[in-house]
Design a protein around this motif. Structure first.
Motif, short mmCIF file in Angstrom:
data_model
loop_
_atom_site.label_atom_id
_atom_site.label_comp_id
_atom_site.label_asym_id
_atom_site.label_seq_id
_atom_site.Cartn_x
_atom_site.Cartn_y
_atom_site.Cartn_z
N ALA A 58 -29.32 5.87 -10.01
CA ALA A 58 -30.36 6.60 -9.65
C ALA A 58 -31.54 5.14 -9.87
O ALA A 58 -31.68 4.77 -11.04
CB ALA A 58 -30.70 7.58 -10.68
N HIS A 59 -31.79 4.81 -8.70
CA HIS A 59 -32.80 3.88 -8.81
C HIS A 59 -34.31 4.12 -8.63
O HIS A 59 -34.49 5.07 -8.08
CB HIS A 59 -32.26 2.62 -7.76
N GLU A 60 -35.04 3.34 -9.10
CA GLU A 60 -36.65 3.51 -9.03
C GLU A 60 -37.04 2.91 -7.76
O GLU A 60 -36.36 2.26 -7.10
CB GLU A 60 -37.41 2.42 -10.02
N GLY A 66 -39.43 -0.35 0.90
CA GLY A 66 -40.05 0.88 1.36
C GLY A 66 -39.27 2.15 0.84
O GLY A 66 -39.41 3.17 1.62
N TRP A 67 -38.28 1.92 -0.21
CA TRP A 67 -37.49 2.96 -0.65
C TRP A 67 -38.30 3.58 -1.69
O TRP A 67 -38.62 3.14 -2.73
CB TRP A 67 -36.12 2.52 -1.33
N PRO A 68 -38.04 5.10 -1.65
CA PRO A 68 -38.71 5.75 -2.86
C PRO A 68 -37.56 5.72 -3.87
O PRO A 68 -36.39 5.13 -3.56
CB PRO A 68 -38.87 7.16 -2.33
N SER A 69 -37.76 6.34 -5.17
CA SER A 69 -36.45 6.55 -5.99
C SER A 69 -35.64 7.30 -5.67
O SER A 69 -35.96 8.49 -4.66
CB SER A 69 -37.10 6.96 -7.47
N MET A 70 -34.34 7.08 -5.76
CA MET A 70 -33.22 8.12 -5.12
C MET A 70 -31.83 7.70 -5.93
O MET A 70 -31.88 6.40 -6.67
CB MET A 70 -33.38 8.13 -3.86
N THR A 71 -30.87 8.70 -5.72
CA THR A 71 -29.56 8.37 -6.33
C THR A 71 -28.87 7.89 -5.18
O THR A 71 -28.71 8.80 -4.02
CB THR A 71 -29.08 9.62 -7.04
N MET A 72 -28.06 6.81 -5.25
CA MET A 72 -27.36 6.29 -4.03
C MET A 72 -26.19 5.41 -4.45
O MET A 72 -26.28 5.08 -5.59
CB MET A 72 -28.37 5.75 -2.91
N TRP A 73 -25.33 5.38 -3.56
CA TRP A 73 -23.82 4.72 -3.95
C TRP A 73 -24.33 3.12 -3.36
O TRP A 73 -24.71 3.03 -2.32
CB TRP A 73 -22.80 5.21 -3.26
#
Ligand SMILES: [Cu+2]
Length: 110
Positions: A58-60, A66-73
Motif C-alpha cells: 500500500a504505497h503513498e 503521477g500515481w495516487p496512493s494505492m495498493t498494488m503488486w
C-alpha cells in the motif's frame, strides 16, 4: 536514361545509409528510454508471494509518476530481506522492465 538510373541508384544508396545511421541513433535513444531513472516509493507491506517473487504494497503517492496512493503488486528483483514482515513500513526503489512491470530493485524497512 543511364544517368537518371545512376542518380536514382545513388539516391537510394545515400537514403539507405542515412536511414541506417538514423536507425542506430533511434536505437540508442530507445535504450535510454528503456532504462529510466529508478523511482522511489514508501508504503506498507500488505502481502508477499515468495513463490512468484512479488510483494503487495500500500504505497503513498509517487509524484514523479503521477500515481495516487494505492495498493498494488510489485515484482521483486531479489528475495525479500528476511527482516521485512507484513505490516512493516518500507521504502523502496523500483524501475519498469520491458514488460511494463514495476520491479523493486531495493527495499528496506523505514
Ligand atoms: Cu501503485
Amino acid at each position: 536514361m543511364k544517368t537518371l538510373t545512376l542518380v536514382i541508384a545513388l539516391t537510394f544508396a545515400i537514403g539507405g545509409m542515412a536511414q541506417a545511421a538514423s536507425h542506430e541513433h533511434d536505437m540508442s535513444q530507445h535504450q535510454m528510454a528503456m532504462q529510466p531513472a529508478n523511482q522511489q516509493g514508501v508504503g506498507i507491506i500488505k502481502a508477499v508471494n515468495t513463490k512468484a517473487g512479488k510483494v503487495q504494497i500500500a504505497h503513498e503517492p509517487i509524484a514523479a509518476l503521477g500515481w495516487p496512493s494505492m495498493t498494488m503488486w510489485f515484482v521483486l528483483q531479489n528475495p525479500m530481506p528476511a527482516d521485512i514482515k507484513i505490516g512493516d513500513a518500507v521504502q523502496f526503489e523500483m524501475q519498469e522492465n520491458d514488460k511494463k512491470q514495476w520491479v523493486i530493485v531495493k527495499i528496506a524497512r523505514k
